[in-house]
Design an enzyme around this catalytic site. Structure first.
Site, short mmCIF file in Angstrom:
data_model
loop_
_atom_site.label_atom_id
_atom_site.label_comp_id
_atom_site.label_asym_id
_atom_site.label_seq_id
_atom_site.Cartn_x
_atom_site.Cartn_y
_atom_site.Cartn_z
N PHE A 116 0.81 -0.93 -0.06
CA PHE A 116 0.13 0.00 0.06
C PHE A 116 0.53 1.12 -0.08
O PHE A 116 1.71 1.46 0.24
CB PHE A 116 -1.20 0.25 1.47
CG PHE A 116 -1.86 1.37 1.04
CD1 PHE A 116 -3.21 0.80 0.76
CD2 PHE A 116 -1.49 2.08 1.47
CE1 PHE A 116 -4.08 2.86 0.82
CE2 PHE A 116 -2.54 3.99 1.68
CZ PHE A 116 -3.72 3.23 0.99
N ASP A 141 9.45 3.39 1.80
CA ASP A 141 8.33 4.40 2.24
C ASP A 141 7.66 3.77 3.59
O ASP A 141 7.35 2.61 4.10
CB ASP A 141 6.53 3.56 0.88
CG ASP A 141 5.43 3.98 1.79
OD1 ASP A 141 5.39 5.24 2.81
OD2 ASP A 141 4.95 3.67 0.91
N LYS A 162 1.98 11.17 8.68
CA LYS A 162 1.29 10.37 9.20
C LYS A 162 2.07 11.43 9.96
O LYS A 162 2.04 11.90 10.63
CB LYS A 162 1.20 8.62 9.40
CG LYS A 162 0.07 8.04 8.21
CD LYS A 162 0.34 6.42 8.39
CE LYS A 162 -0.35 6.27 7.30
NZ LYS A 162 -2.22 6.27 7.77
N THR A 171 2.07 24.02 -5.29
CA THR A 171 2.09 25.58 -4.72
C THR A 171 2.14 25.66 -3.12
O THR A 171 3.06 26.63 -2.96
CB THR A 171 0.41 25.92 -4.76
OG1 THR A 171 0.06 25.83 -5.81
CG2 THR A 171 0.50 27.32 -3.85
#
Lengths: 494, 494
Positions: B211, B320, B351, B375
């Site tokens: 995931f 990750d 997280k 941005t």
């Protein structure tokens, strides 16, 4: 007519000179404590900015940095940098500061203990939302929805578009399946290895010159500059031409209508063609004004045509209002200028909304949970800031202010353009969401750099456009200063 | 050995019963003001939650919501809901609350006027960063870097991975081009229409069960559940098997080594095969523990093998750490358990880091600006909160606390597993980042639901796993309660 008509009223004023104008008027800024004018003390970037740049550039690729700001001192429409230069800011962090720096109504938001705790304890709002989350989504977000009954929150513009794209795919496949048809086992197993039918061959139609973000799906619909896209794998998705009008609009109605028709025909042809090639178009994604791509603005007629084509072919319509939303065009959402017969299926937002997200129709609502989902799904802290912003917009009638300031600004720029048609052309835009073209890229860059040295920050976009993206508290006296500095700059470069 | 050895120490304690244990010990919570134990007054969700659910579900698809919380009242490891139920929270908003709810050191962060203004005036940090941005990136983020010299900030985990994937593609193409070779005109023009060579055919290798997010590129590397992926177009990218070990590990060394070897061989074969098929692998993306996919944890040997393969084939390695990072495994970054010979090329986070982003090597640094850009590029307000979090972790030695609590928890769960091998199996994990399998999905769901009704929130993952994701302030006395409730639950379902 959807564009502002020019008249000569400001011509005299700009000749009189801004200083005289300023002296004649009492200046009452909507954000208290603003300086009266820009003040440049050093080169830009100044020595302190330059030293900080070395530090930052040793940590990551920082080549895009223009200067370092002091956000303790910046106020209202004035950005103050680390060298104590004072800039009138008509670019506002790439169009993302709604009511100016350090607005008093924002500084006090988190004095409310509940709001502070909502900020500190950012939850997984899709699993354990706070007790006032439904009410706040309704009173803050749905309250400004452009006629769409549903809203999802996200952290930024790219994620808003990425997730909205998924909603377009979901709803397209739902329509193909018909009501109440569940996923097949083959769909479930094949999607897990990225293969059809579970991961179907479907496309989104976007436009040359568009910008929708830089994550990989949004990048596949972005076509503004090569540097955004080089070396990133992409999807074979259809790209149509966005109309390019001749200015002034009122003198070129027939040609511009023909341009609309040509582009609309291409959109429809591409949908038919991609359908035949087994890569059907599930949605059209479009900005109301292509911003990064050069402030390319289109007629209501064009957008009405796009919506009709989308409906005719059972294709969703997503209007990306990340840059155009929140009042800068004089309406809350730019596409409200288009008199569409019904709202688009999805409207995405971020930037001046402070939180990302998208409004959507009931058709675009996933039937199952966890399809549009991530850990945070937005941020209650940003929602409370937005609440304060929207209150200020309402209480101070800032959309009217935008129209007043925008009218003055546009007229002023058009007047300067008229005096220097060899240097400037195609003054355009709505509200304060304005742009003008320089004759070429080099001249554009020169004008933007010179304006900065005179204390006015504006943005660049497309190949040779200058864009204005001031906050909604940018008033007539700010416009006077900007026009005066632009006039000076043009006099210097001519 | 990289896993904790079991012993019988807790067996007696769990038989003695938690109440006795609680009575014997003075409870000193790391977060002041915590209740002593969970307290459930209503069904879960209770009537107030149910009424709020109807409201929220009328605004968007809310089927994932479990209950509505009161974040004014929640404290430390206790989540208090709108029906005044008090839960011991061992899931912490999908692993995203680092030091518990309403930690006093977080509530005071924005009393500092500078930090408040940094929060209110979120800038475009890639263009006009604040004056202390370089120093804060260094003192807060690089200070906890796993040996990588560069860091980029983002708003969430998906965007962190999306942008890190782009860095993998950029660096791969740079290596192909050699030094100082510029983009060709054909690359620049072709990328604008999503075609090679500018938008090259390149792939990323991911793992079954992985995931990495739900935006479209991260979703192409996510293979945990069909509901995440159904109906979304994807990329033809290679997917390798992630080792599945037999437990207990110490009794199955030979089989598990063979499993490692088989999977490593597949990784290498896929890289060779995709290279031949003109869809070369630019990077390998992998979690140190597959979390959503079922808390599948691997040996250091496997990860060392992955790194060697990546180096051998000139392919980037991205680890990750969005869910595994920030101390829950007893080290700041889970992959620090693996004794890699050098840091991976990229480590992504979000997280519990409160801000998204990624650490990277100099090789992964884009040569040109605006290639990794958006941005906001992060949010200074989140960085100040993270600063306070990291200070608390350091001052209170929370990584040691995690090891102590984790050791007790793991031992306790293993003991319950040993008593009920027909119901539970494969107790595993590091620190408090722990999981255990139920015999099947139905039983898992039953255990998780019953635990919630007893006032303990845990997470589900994979087909039949229960995962614990407590905050770093989860102490031994919290573990006692969790184990006691788990024991009660197992006694009820057996």
């Amino acid at each position: 007519m959807w564009f502002c008509k020019l008249n000569g009223a400001l011509k005299g004023a700009s000749k009189t000179g801004t200083k005289t104008i300023l002296a004649r008027r009492p200046i009452t800024s909507l954000v208290p404590g603003e300086p009266n004018e820009p003040k440049i003390l050093t080169d830009v970037p100044g020595p302190v900015s330059k030293a900080l740049f070395e530090k930052l550039n040793s940590i990551n690729q920082s080549g895009s940095v223009q200067l370092f700001a002091n956000y303790d001192k910046s106020i209202g429409n004035y950005l103050i940098d680390v060298d104590n230069n004072v800039f009138l800011d008509a670019f506002t962090q790439i169009s993302s500061v709604p009511i100016g720096y350090n607005h008093p109504d924002l500084l006090t938001v988190f004095q409310d203990d509940h709001k502070l705790r909502a900020l500190i304890n950012r939850p997984a709002t899709g699993v354990f939302p706070g007790h006032d989350w439904p009410e706040k989504l309704r009173s803050i977000l749905l309250n400004v929805s452009p006629g769409l009954p549903q809203v999802m929150t996200m952290m930024c513009g790219s994620c808003s578009n990425e997730n909205a794209y998924k909603a377009l795919f979901f709803s397209y496949r739902n329509r193909q399946r018909g009501e109440n048809v569940d996923f097949t086992e083959l769909e479930s197993s094949s999607c897990m290895i990225n293969r059809p039918p579970g991961a179907p061959q479907l496309s989104l139609l976007s436009f040359h010159g568009a910008f929708h973000g830089r994550t990989m799906a949004t990048l596949a619909t972005t076509h503004s500059k090569p540097i955004h896209k080089l070396d990133v794998p992409s999807f074979n998705w259809p790209i149509a031409h966005f109309p390019r009008y001749k200015y002034p609009l009122e003198d070129n109605t027939r040609e511009n209508h023909a341009e609309d028709d040509k582009c609309l025909e291409e959109v429809e042809d591409l949908i038919v063609q991609y359908g035949k090639n087994e890569n059907p178009v599930a949605g059209i994604v479009v900005e109301p004004i292509q911003s990064e791509g050069g402030d390319n603005e289109e007629s209501p007629r064009f957008f009405q045509g796009i919506q009709q084509i989308a409906k005719r072919h059972g294709v969703g319509l997503l209007i990306d209002e990340v840059q155009t939303g929140v009042g800068a065009t004089g309406k809350m959402w730019c596409h409200e200028h288009f008199n569409l017969e019904s709202p688009p299926d999805i409207v995405t937002f971020s930037k001046k909304m402070l939180t990302g997200g998208f409004f959507h129709s009931l058709d675009m609502r996933p039937k199952q949970p966890y399809r549009i989902f991530n850990t945070w799904l937005g941020d209650p802290g940003k929602l409370y800031l937005l609440e304060a912003v929207l209150n200020v917009i309402k209480q101070q009638n800032l959309l009217d202010q935008v129209l007043r300031t925008g009218s003055k600004l546009k007229l002023g720029i058009a007047t300067i353009e008229k005096e220097h048609p060899d240097l400037l052309n195609s003054t355009r835009g709505r509200g304060t969401f304005l742009a003008v073209n320089a004759a070429d890229t080099e001249l554009r860059d020169k004008i933007v750099a010179k304006l900065k040295l005179k204390g006015v920050i504006v943005g660049s976009c497309g190949d040779h456009s200058i864009r204005l993206r001031p906050s909604l508290t940018f008033q007539e006296h700010h416009a006077d200063i900007l026009l005066d500095k632009l006039q000076q700059t043009i006099n210097e470069v001519k």
